[in-house]
Design an enzyme around this catalytic site. Structure first.
Site, short mmCIF file in Angstrom:
data_model
loop_
_atom_site.label_atom_id
_atom_site.label_comp_id
_atom_site.label_asym_id
_atom_site.label_seq_id
_atom_site.Cartn_x
_atom_site.Cartn_y
_atom_site.Cartn_z
N LYS A 1 61.37 55.44 5.73
CA LYS A 1 60.40 55.38 4.63
C LYS A 1 59.10 56.05 5.06
CE LYS A 1 58.43 51.78 1.58
NZ LYS A 1 58.38 50.33 1.34
N SER B 1 59.44 48.59 -3.04
CA SER B 1 58.90 49.93 -2.98
C SER B 1 59.70 50.89 -2.11
CB SER B 1 57.47 49.89 -2.48
OG SER B 1 57.43 49.35 -1.19
N SER C 1 60.09 44.41 -0.82
CA SER C 1 60.27 45.84 -0.98
C SER C 1 61.51 46.44 -0.35
CB SER C 1 59.04 46.58 -0.43
OG SER C 1 57.94 46.32 -1.26
#
Lengths: 510, 486
Positions: free
Chosen positions: A58, A153, A177
């Site tokens: 990420k 997210s 997330s």
């Protein structure tokens, strides 16, 4: 290719990788395709447990020499000079970094829709399972406009794993997330205990709740990655000093008769979709029918959790974002009239509305006249929420079973009808209390909805009993046999490479 | 206050001070060493530290001043408080900056053990209670030399509290008496230093050097138990000596290793404390005393003229000898203190609470530190007086130069005899000296006999000079009076 250390990749692997890299990404955004897919030139020795395994990270993890943006204008062009500890550990084990994945800006959001690179599309939007169901129902002319969100997210990481571009991806988990997009993308999304895995190099959202998260297609893979990552880090003072037993192998649970599963009654909320509720119920029945004790427990402060989370999260955000002033790194505006004018313009240009909104809220709560009533109060409520879990586990429960999300993934156009804050408050409902208590939790894909989309359920364990939690999850995974995503393109291109549909069950283990 | 300053803003009136506590403040505002004529000859009756305005039509007003200090001492350590970059003075700009110091996103603080030990040592030396558990906080404000937008400090629960600092103020008619005074220490806390800003007005830019950003500081907060510039200056000097003896800070003000901010207010005795101002930018002990005394006077003037004191920050301009308001905008800063989430509570142990089998690298034992504390200046002075018969005020001077002698490897005894600092105790020799002085100055002797009260002081002074200030003036006076048959 699967699980063996790559010496010199064979023709099939090379062409597969090339195709993946050059394919225009309709399903995900690899922010920067790693320009140096280096092949391990080993002389018969593997570098480690993850030797040659493609992974994605990420884009809120620092990667040395590779742009790290947090999907924000503020860090566009920012190239860190160091690797996050977890990234370094993966590389030390021989993993291949495929690229950095898309996210909500600074990890604020539950849809992966609010980053500067645009929203992430859920690969399941293009799955055979979903499309066939849609043909049965009337829909709009333009098929592509109804694509679904990944959740957030860590949506980019979830999409990357879900679409077979890598075996595992790192996400982060502050309020859900990692688990949220895992549920929406049919993946295992694991949140370790706070303090088990180093946060050094993870660009923080909420320092007291953030953890690196792991997204994989099966529980065994998650355990292998955890084994590579877990352990104390002198660079992170919040990691615990207990040594971790390696390798992190999960036993196969023969039977669950000694297990006690807790069902928190406060998690049965009116907004929960009937499908998810039904699966939750079936899962409980499954455990019971196999001999486990399944009891109802109470987490009485659940209803205060969202508000408490909001106060603490925004307060820490206001603090953590103070460093972004354009001076040392990142975006800097053109104004040079005064330092303060420069700060104001830089921060207005660099941050999106969501980030700015949270900074303003957080600063409000931290004002001297508000601190006691908001921040300190929230800390006290947080303690009560954490105690709820302690009490539940002390009553003999080994693992809690809850939904992960209220429903399956929704179309993007529907998702954006509500603002980020509203969506976050809704979508984090089952996941964020776990972050407040610092517990380990994992979302396991259970079954497809009536629309052919994944639904996941969450298991929550005691602090630092991550191995036990994953053991239970592995047993459950075996029982439910969640189907493999059938991506049309992938099947057409790679039928030569893939042998059968049981891809998901083939793990990194030898 | 130099005379010109007194006349400033007072419409022709002259303000004067009464002597304080037997004269400890009578030299206030006279760092050049000369006492102004208007001061001499005043009576020294005041028991309380008072600053008196000359009689006005309104009647006599007495003022009391209270001075508190916030002292920042740079910790003498190899690396910074929360990162491994080196601590060095005068290195090339931005050459001692780690990723954490530059506030690169994702970096985390790691506490420096040596800095904690330095704080514990200093706390013990200042008679503080060491908190076995202390906490770290973030103090937020935006400034170019603060890369993270916040400073890590200890606001809620500092490492040491409730101590005391004893300092000696020279008093008496010839500054020969040393009166011990105590100032309470509110707390000692660990915190980060900021970087440095260099303003380049020519190019309308500010240059930032982060070498100093993140260096460990000990903030020592002294309660407002002091009443004038000299007391504050003496207290700071004593603290410097202590820090240097401990080795916890080099405490050199010129190099910025010791910085002092003063909090000053005035009030009428018996009434509540007045509004205080904070005076910053005090780069030397001398300026510290000057600035404080100026500010006290300024506040008195202001209030006497019907004005009011604003709770503000002021800067001392040493060339002009005055303080000026620093504020460029209204409203006080709200620092939005928040607990530092990346640092768990700092837990210290003592002999009784130390867990069995604890890794000595990972724990700090307060008792062990206490045992290894070096000798403190007050103890050294006491020894010098007792063992070598030195005058107390000389022991102060000696200690200040101790650094110089250390290198030569001499003992205090050697230094005393080399410098001929011993008290002249030989009665016979003293009488001889008195006799010869009297012989050499017949006119003065005549003045004494004619009951001129000042003449004997002159004789005493001459004798003292002849003894190179090694004789006790009281003894000299006795001998002289006997000789003169007074």
């Amino acid at each position: 290719m699967l699980g063996r250390s790559l010496r010199e990749p064979d023709f099939e692997t090379k062409s597969w990788l090339r195709r993946r890299m050059s394919c225009p990404p309709p399903v995900l955004k690899l922010i920067s395709a790693s320009p140096f897919i280096h092949y391990t030139k080993c002389r018969g020795q593997s570098l480690g447990d993850l030797d040659g395994i493609p992974i994605a990270v990420k884009d809120n993890f620092s990667t040395s020499g590779i742009e790290t943006t947090c999907a924000s204008n503020m860090l566009k062009g920012y190239i860190p000079p160091y690797n996050a500890t977890v990234v370094q550990k993966l590389l030390d084990q021989g993993a291949l970094l495929m690229g950095k994945t898309n996210l909500d800006e600074f990890a604020m959001g539950s849809g992966s829709t609010d980053g500067v690179f645009g929203p992430v599309k859920n690969p399941w939007s293009y799955s055979k399972q979903y499309r066939e169901k849609r043909k049965q129902n009337p829909h709009s002319e333009n098929e592509d406009s109804d694509w679904l969100i990944t959740g957030g997210s860590s949506g980019g990481s979830a999409a990357a794993v879900s679409a077979f571009t890598c075996y595992a991806a790192l996400g982060s988990d502050t309020g859900g997330s990692t688990r949220n997009p895992a549920a929406h993308c049919g993946l295992v999304g694991f949140k370790p205990s706070y303090g088990l895995v180093s946060r050094h190099g993870l660009i923080p959202l909420v320092n007291s709740m953030d953890v690196p998260g792991i997204l994989t297609r099966c529980v065994d893979d998650a355990a292998i990655v955890l084994g590579a990552l877990a352990g104390p880090d002198p660079r992170d003072s919040t990691t615990v000093h207990e040594p971790i037993n390696k390798p992190f192998m999960l036993p196969s649970l023969a039977d669950v008769s000694k297990l006690c599963i807790g069902i928190p009654k406060e998690y049965l909320v009116p907004e929960l979709s009937s499908e998810v509720q039904s699966l939750w119920s079936k899962a409980a029945d499954l455990f019971e029918s196999e001999g486990a004790k399944v009891i109802e427990v109470s987490l009485p402060h659940t209803s205060y959790s969202i508000v408490c989370y909001h106060v603490l999260c925004t307060s820490e955000v206001a603090s953590n974002m103070a460093r972004f002033d354009g001076l040392q790194y990142g975006h800097r505006c053109d104004i040079d009239v005064s330092t303060e004018a420069m700060y104001a313009a830089t921060r207005r240009e660099g941050f999106n509305d969501v980030v700015r909104g949270r900074i303003l809220s957080g600063n409000f709560f931290l004002l001297k006249e508000n601190y006691e009533n908001y921040f300190v109060k929230a800390q006290k409520v947080r303690r009560l929420i954490a105690n709820d879990f302690v009490n539940a586990f002390n009553s003999g429960v080994d693992v809690l079973l809850t939904p992960t999300t209220l429903s399956e993934a929704v179309p993007y156009l529907e998702f954006i009808k509500e603002d980020n804050r509203t969506r976050s408050a809704q979508d984090d409902i089952f996941t964020q209390a776990v972050n407040m208590a610092g517990l380990p939790a994992v979302s396991i894909p259970v079954a497809l909805s009536n629309q052919g989309l994944p639904i996941g359920l969450q298991f929550i364990g005691r602090a630092f009993c991550d191995q036990q939690l994953l053991t239970v999850a592995k047993w459950f995974e075996k029982q439910v046999q969640f189907p493999v995503i059938q991506l049309q393109e992938l099947m057409d291109d790679c039928s030569a490479v893939l042998e059968n549909e049981k891809l998901a069950s083939v793990s990194l283990k030898q | 206050m130099a005379a010109p300053m007194l006349r400033w803003g007072c419409r022709g009136r002259r303000w004067a001070f009464a002597r304080v506590d037997g004269g400890s403040c009578h030299r206030r505002g006279a760092p050049t060493g000369s006492t102004s004529n208007q001061i001499r000859g005043e009576s020294s009756v005041a028991q309380q530290p008072l600053h008196t305005a000359q009689k006005t039509r309104k009647g006599e007003h007495k003022w009391a001043a209270v001075v508190g200090l916030e002292i920042h001492a740079q910790i003498s350590s190899n690396s910074k408080l929360f990162s491994g970059s080196q601590v060095r003075f005068s290195a090339p700009p931005n050459s001692l900056v780690s990723f954490f110091d530059a506030s690169l996103p994702g970096t985390l603080p790691v506490l420096n053990r040596r800095c904690v030990e330095a704080a514990v040592m200093t706390g013990l030396a200042l008679n503080c209670h060491i908190n076995k558990k202390s906490l770290f906080d973030r103090k937020h404000y935006f400034y170019a030399d603060l890369p993270a937008g916040y400073q890590i400090t200890q606001q809620r629960l500092p490492i040491a509290v409730n101590g005391s600092l004893i300092y000696g103020v020279c008093a008496g008619k010839k500054q020969s008496q040393v009166i011990p005074k105590t100032v309470r220490i509110k707390q000692i806390q660990l915190e980060q230093d900021s970087g440095k800003s260099l303003h380049d007005n020519l190019r309308s830019q500010t240059l930032i050097d982060l070498n100093r950003a993140g260096v460990g500081l000990l903030e020592v907060v002294l309660e407002p138990d002091m009443s004038c510039g000299e007391e504050a200056a003496t207290a700071v000097r004593e603290l410097q000596l202590i820090l240097q003896a401990l080795g916890t800070s080099q405490a050199n003000m010129a190099e910025g290793q010791l910085r002092v901010d003063a909090n000053i207010s005035v009030h009428h005795p018996g009434e509540p404390l007045g509004v205080r101002t904070e005076v910053k930018n005090l780069n030397s002990i001398r300026f510290l005393a000057k600035a404080i005394d100026y500010e006290i006077q300024r506040q008195i003037n202001e209030l006497e003229n019907g004005g009011e004191i604003l709770n503000e920050t002021r800067s001392f301009h040493h060339k002009l000898g005055c303080t000026m308001s620093m504020r460029d905008k209204e409203g006080k800063q709200d620092y939005r203190f928040m607990p530092e989430p990346n640092l768990p509570p700092l837990v210290l142990y003592d002999a009784t609470s130390l867990p069995a089998g604890a890794d000595p690298q990972q724990v700090i034992n307060i008792d062990q530190i206490r045992e290894t504390l070096p000798e403190l200046p007050s103890v050294t002075r006491e020894k010098l007086v007792q063992q070598y018969g030195m005058l107390l005020e000389h022991s102060f001077t000696l200690l200040v130069f101790e650094e110089l002698w250390k290198r030569e490897g001499k003992t205090p005894g050697q230094i005393v005899s080399e410098k001929q600092l011993e008290l002249m105790q030989d009665q016979g020799a003293l009488e001889q000296l008195c006799h010869s002085v009297m012989e050499a100055h017949p006119q003065v002797v005549m003045d004494v006999k004619n009951r001129n009260p000042r003449a004997i002081n002159k004789l005493i002074g001459l004798v003292r000079k002849a003894t190179q200030s090694r004789a006790d003036p009281v003894m000299i006076k006795e001998i002289l009076e006997k000789k003169l048959s007074l």
